[in-house]
Design a protein around this motif. Structure first.
Motif, mmCIF file in Angstrom:
data_model
loop_
_atom_site.group_PDB
_atom_site.id
_atom_site.type_symbol
_atom_site.label_atom_id
_atom_site.label_comp_id
_atom_site.label_asym_id
_atom_site.label_seq_id
_atom_site.Cartn_x
_atom_site.Cartn_y
_atom_site.Cartn_z
ATOM 1 N N THR A 118 34.720 -10.882 -25.749
ATOM 2 C CA THR A 118 35.136 -9.766 -24.801
ATOM 3 C C THR A 118 33.677 -8.759 -24.429
ATOM 4 O OG1 THR A 118 35.507 -8.077 -27.092
ATOM 5 C CG2 THR A 118 37.769 -9.136 -26.183
ATOM 6 N N ASP A 119 32.872 -9.797 -25.030
ATOM 7 C CA ASP A 119 31.503 -8.711 -25.170
ATOM 8 C C ASP A 119 30.567 -9.630 -24.187
ATOM 9 O OD1 ASP A 119 31.069 -10.536 -26.851
ATOM 10 O OD2 ASP A 119 29.040 -10.254 -27.201
ATOM 11 N N GLN A 120 32.185 -10.830 -23.025
ATOM 12 C CA GLN A 120 31.486 -11.639 -22.281
ATOM 13 C C GLN A 120 32.846 -11.365 -21.500
ATOM 14 O OE1 GLN A 120 28.108 -13.350 -21.677
ATOM 15 N NE2 GLN A 120 27.745 -11.733 -22.748
ATOM 16 N N GLY A 121 32.803 -11.868 -20.008
ATOM 17 C CA GLY A 121 33.956 -12.286 -19.059
ATOM 18 C C GLY A 121 34.142 -10.986 -18.408
ATOM 19 N N THR A 122 34.974 -11.013 -17.308
ATOM 20 C CA THR A 122 35.093 -10.076 -16.206
ATOM 21 C C THR A 122 37.057 -9.762 -16.285
ATOM 22 O OG1 THR A 122 33.455 -11.590 -14.893
ATOM 23 C CG2 THR A 122 35.043 -10.617 -13.779
ATOM 24 N N GLY A 123 37.167 -8.369 -16.149
ATOM 25 C CA GLY A 123 38.769 -7.922 -16.207
ATOM 26 C C GLY A 123 38.939 -7.531 -14.728
ATOM 27 N N TRP A 124 39.103 -6.428 -14.726
ATOM 28 C CA TRP A 124 38.423 -6.478 -12.969
ATOM 29 C C TRP A 124 37.406 -6.452 -12.516
ATOM 30 C CZ3 TRP A 124 43.075 -6.043 -10.918
ATOM 31 C CH2 TRP A 124 44.302 -4.635 -11.706
#
Lengths: 153, 153
Positions: B83-89
């Motif tokens: 979760t140090d990589q990726g897009t939420g909002w």
């Protein structure tokens, strides 16, 4: 007297601005509130409805506290004029009819607060069946509001 | 015995999946939590620090309940592997170093929970000066975590 009234109104506006902010901020804040709410209702649904064998009392209490905190946070303050148009984290799905139905909205918001406060109380008991039942009542208030003022995706 | 352990672990995974979800969901949920937190800390800052003349006890109590609910919601469960990589909002700002500093992170999280719980207690008193002081302690724990694991914008 007139001066005092003006000053009071002025302070009210400062407070209101701090409370809600510009349209895009209001939309993003409410999307955040519902995102946080959704994460917490998902935990309760998973542990008290779909997989009661995974029930963790402390997690469900914390999640119910979160649901109650969202319900009591003054969400309607984030639905200022013009917030049926605009983008927070994503474009808002608020129907313009929202502004024509203040009494209906208030009634649903009152129910949401009441049922969420009750869920918070019941969660503390650790009674999975009672939590499941009360969770159903909270969910119904969510659905009422979605049906009334949220655009279907 | 082995079967029982496997079943238990299996249920644990179901619970963990429901609790946190895929990487993008974890990121979006934590961004929502911090968005909701930010709206509520802004209310406390406005009413107890910047414009104490606008202080509204009920609003500040509700906001402090919200801050405590976020602190106690199990945020660290939203920082799963990857979760140090990726897009939420939006794209996450989590530094990869997060995963190398679990003890430091846990210490800050514990402080955040402790100070937020204390703020919740103090808010109920309605003592603006004491709320302002305790709000400063909560804010310090936020800053500690940002300095440690959040990429500067």
């Amino acid at each position: 007297m007139k001066t005092k009234l003006t000053v009071t109104l002025g302070l009210g506006l400062v407070a209101a601005a701090a409370w809600a902010g510009p349209v895009e901020d209001q939309i993003r804040s409410r999307q955040s509130a519902y995102g946080f709410l959704g994460w917490n209702t998902a935990k309760i649904k998973a542990q008290a409805v779909d997989h009661p064998e995974t029930f963790d009392k402390d997690q469900v209490i914390a999640a119910a506290n979160a649901v109650a905190a969202v319900a009591n946070s003054g969400l309607l303050g984030l639905y200022g004029p013009g917030t049926d148009q605009g983008t927070g984290w994503k474009p808002t799905r608020l129907k313009s009819e929202y502004f024509e139905k203040p009494a209906d909205v208030k009634e649903i918001d009152d129910s949401f607060i009441k049922e969420a406060n009750e869920l918070q109380k019941i969660a503390a008991s650790g009674d999975v069946g009672a939590i499941k039942e009360q969770f159903g009542k909270v969910s119904k208030t969510c659905k009422s509001c979605h049906d009334l003022v949220r655009i279907r995706e």
